[in-house]
Design an enzyme around this catalytic site. Structure first.
Site, mmCIF file in Angstrom:
data_model
loop_
_atom_site.group_PDB
_atom_site.id
_atom_site.type_symbol
_atom_site.label_atom_id
_atom_site.label_comp_id
_atom_site.label_asym_id
_atom_site.label_seq_id
_atom_site.Cartn_x
_atom_site.Cartn_y
_atom_site.Cartn_z
ATOM 1 N N ASP A 1 -2.549 -18.330 0.641
ATOM 2 C CA ASP A 1 -3.507 -18.958 -0.289
ATOM 3 C C ASP A 1 -4.201 -20.146 0.381
ATOM 4 O O ASP A 1 -5.416 -20.308 0.292
ATOM 5 C CB ASP A 1 -2.838 -19.361 -1.612
ATOM 6 C CG ASP A 1 -1.566 -20.183 -1.443
ATOM 7 O OD1 ASP A 1 -1.046 -20.269 -0.314
ATOM 8 O OD2 ASP A 1 -1.075 -20.742 -2.454
ATOM 9 N N LYS B 1 3.368 -15.371 2.145
ATOM 10 C CA LYS B 1 3.803 -16.300 1.109
ATOM 11 C C LYS B 1 5.335 -16.290 1.093
ATOM 12 O O LYS B 1 5.980 -15.788 0.178
ATOM 13 C CB LYS B 1 3.177 -15.951 -0.251
ATOM 14 C CG LYS B 1 1.746 -16.491 -0.355
ATOM 15 C CD LYS B 1 1.140 -16.413 -1.728
ATOM 16 C CE LYS B 1 1.840 -17.244 -2.775
ATOM 17 N NZ LYS B 1 1.554 -18.699 -2.678
ATOM 18 N N TYR C 1 0.815 -1.207 0.000
ATOM 19 C CA TYR C 1 0.000 0.000 0.000
ATOM 20 C C TYR C 1 0.854 1.264 0.000
ATOM 21 O O TYR C 1 0.407 2.326 -0.445
ATOM 22 C CB TYR C 1 -0.919 0.032 1.232
ATOM 23 C CG TYR C 1 -2.192 -0.748 1.078
ATOM 24 C CD1 TYR C 1 -2.172 -2.122 0.850
ATOM 25 C CD2 TYR C 1 -3.427 -0.119 1.181
ATOM 26 C CE1 TYR C 1 -3.346 -2.837 0.721
ATOM 27 C CE2 TYR C 1 -4.609 -0.837 1.055
ATOM 28 C CZ TYR C 1 -4.563 -2.191 0.823
ATOM 29 O OH TYR C 1 -5.731 -2.904 0.691
ATOM 30 N N ASP D 1 -6.538 -7.303 3.852
ATOM 31 C CA ASP D 1 -7.652 -6.647 3.174
ATOM 32 C C ASP D 1 -8.524 -7.689 2.485
ATOM 33 O O ASP D 1 -9.744 -7.726 2.660
ATOM 34 C CB ASP D 1 -7.114 -5.639 2.153
ATOM 35 C CG ASP D 1 -8.237 -4.923 1.418
ATOM 36 O OD1 ASP D 1 -9.197 -4.497 2.083
ATOM 37 O OD2 ASP D 1 -8.154 -4.802 0.179
ATOM 38 N N ASP E 1 -12.469 -9.539 3.940
ATOM 39 C CA ASP E 1 -13.739 -9.528 3.190
ATOM 40 C C ASP E 1 -14.275 -10.955 3.073
ATOM 41 O O ASP E 1 -15.480 -11.195 3.187
ATOM 42 C CB ASP E 1 -13.546 -8.953 1.770
ATOM 43 C CG ASP E 1 -13.828 -7.445 1.695
ATOM 44 O OD1 ASP E 1 -13.545 -6.737 2.682
ATOM 45 O OD2 ASP E 1 -14.315 -6.979 0.640
HETATM 46 C C1 IPM Z 1 -10.549 -1.422 3.530
HETATM 47 C C2 IPM Z 1 -10.562 -0.790 2.160
HETATM 48 C C3 IPM Z 1 -9.358 0.111 1.982
HETATM 49 C C4 IPM Z 1 -8.111 -0.761 1.964
HETATM 50 C C5 IPM Z 1 -9.350 1.028 0.738
HETATM 51 C C6 IPM Z 1 -10.616 1.797 0.591
HETATM 52 C C7 IPM Z 1 -8.178 1.977 0.798
HETATM 53 O O1 IPM Z 1 -10.668 -1.767 1.167
HETATM 54 O O2 IPM Z 1 -10.404 -0.701 4.521
HETATM 55 O O3 IPM Z 1 -10.723 -2.638 3.620
HETATM 56 O O4 IPM Z 1 -7.772 -1.354 0.933
HETATM 57 O O5 IPM Z 1 -7.453 -0.829 3.015
HETATM 58 MN MN MN Z 2 -11.093 -3.768 1.952
#
Ligand code: IPM
Ligand code: MN
Ligand code: NAD
Length: 355
Positions: A225, A192, A141, A249, A253
């Protein structure tokens, strides 16, 4: 001195879920004795439209002087073609970096009432209680050099850089080990190292810190993975998952889907002790449902719960708020993402009623 809480509603569903957070805050202040100095500021696309930047220096300074910052979400199609440095998401990255909140706690917890809302079978998710400790201020990042360059033949080359220093790895690993001690005492560190140099250093540093300071904690290393596969195959094998910025990240999700909906998951971004925390739902601005009153406000409300717990010294109120969310869900309160028909406001009302 009264604690200061800075609210950054942001874009898309951000302001919609923040409205429900504000209703909860009003209630906690009027009836539960919470004393807070609450401020609100522009953030993301809303700030870009008004101020020409996704976050102003003044808002960054206010955030650093607060005890906690609570955001909604930033970004959206309206700003998709804006220059990279001005994009709403860059405002968020700047805020994380300047607040130095390097450890992002992302709990993935399956409420008993929602075990059937998960895409996974009930027996896999019932009682699920895992937490990611995602490194938040380093890695790909922020690594340089990065860019898109034009090659001699006119074609292009895009590049990013995954970089981690020993200190960056150790400080976030320490947070994961400390957290594990308060839970089921197990850390699974994901990388990894079979492919990446930064991943190899990650494994070496985590191993060394474990041996010197945390040998009482169970440590397991896993390729990221494989971890993605294990998270949908048998998520209960985990307790604390330690990850770099990018894997954290993506995998958080994925874990959100295990619990029922991304609209449920809060997070706390923490720095060194005594520094302000940044609290954010893990979901984004959800452009597909923005403005329709459909957003689930639970992730944002539980982000307030985490702020009360981790930055504002209000563990008792945090417990009460958590139980109120749980009770509302037990009573059948469901927004559309959970297969129900409640609006964001109705969901807020159900939580207030339980509170
Ligand atoms: C998160 C988001 C952020 C990230 C983006 C919006 C910068 O996806 O907080 O999960 O990738 O960290
Ligand atoms: Mn995210
Ligand atoms: P998203 O999280 O916004 O949406 C993904 C899916 O989840 C969509 O179908 C959305 O409707 C649903 N969803 C998300 N939050 C929900 C909620 N509270 N209730 C019900 N459903 C919900 O991810 P995306 O679509 O990939 O990204 C949209 C924008 O948000 C992008 O600009 C992205 O960069 C940004 N983003 C910001 C943050 C943040 O501010 N912390 C986090 C992630 C993405």
């Amino acid at each position: 001195m009264t604690n200061k809480l800075l609210l950054l509603p942001g874009d898309g569903i951000g302001p919609e879920v923040m409205t429900e957070v504000e209703r909860v805050l009003d209630r906690l202040m009027s009836r539960h004795g919470l004393k807070l100095d609450v401020e609100t500021a522009l953030f993301g696309g809303a700030s870009l439209d008004e101020e020409g930047v996704p976050i102003t220096d003044a808002v960054v300074a206010t955030a650093k002087s607060a005890q906690a910052v609570l955001m909604g979400a930033v970004g959206g199609p309206k700003w998709a073609s804006v220059a990279r440095d001005l994009r709403p998401e860059m405002g968020l990255l700047r805020l994380r970096k300047e607040m130095d909140v390097y450890a992002n706690l992302r709990p993935a917890l399956c409420f008993a009432a929602l075990a059937d809302a998960s895409g996974l079978k009930r027996h896999l998710v019932e009682g699920l209680d895992i937490v990611f400790v995602r490194e938040l201020t380093g890695g790909v990042y922020f690594g340089t050099p990065r860019g898109i360059e034009t090659l001699a033949d006119g074609s292009k080359r895009g590049f990013d850089n995954q970089v981690y220093t020993s200190a960056e790895i150790r400080r976030v690993a320490r947070v994961a080990f400390e957290l594990a001690r308060k839970r089921s005492n197990k850390v699974t560190s994901l990388e990894k190292s079979n492919v990446m140099e930064s991943g190899l250093l990650w494994r070496q540093e985590v191993t060394a810190l474990h041996a010197s300071d945390y040998s009482d904690v169970q440590l397991e290393h896993m390729y990221a993975d494989n971890a993605a596969m294990q998270l949908v195959r048998a998520p209960q094998q985990f307790d604390v998952l330690l990850t770099d910025n990018l894997f954290g990240d993506v995998l958080s999700d994925l874990a959100a889907a295990c619990t029922g909906s991304i609209g449920l998951l809060p997070s706390a971004a923490l720095g060194d002790a005594g520094k302000p925390g940044l609290y954010e739902p893990i979901h984004g601005s959800a452009p597909d449902i923005a403005g329709k009153g459909l957003a689930n406000p639970v992730a944002a409300i539980l982000s307030l719960e985490m702020a009360l717990r981790w930055s504002l010294g209000e563990v008792g109120l945090a417990d009460q708020l958590y139980r109120a969310v749980e009770a509302a869900l037990n009573n059948g309160a469901r927004t559309a993402d959970l297969g129900g028909s409640l609006s964001s406001t109705d969901m807020g009302t159900a939580i207030l009623a339980a509170l």
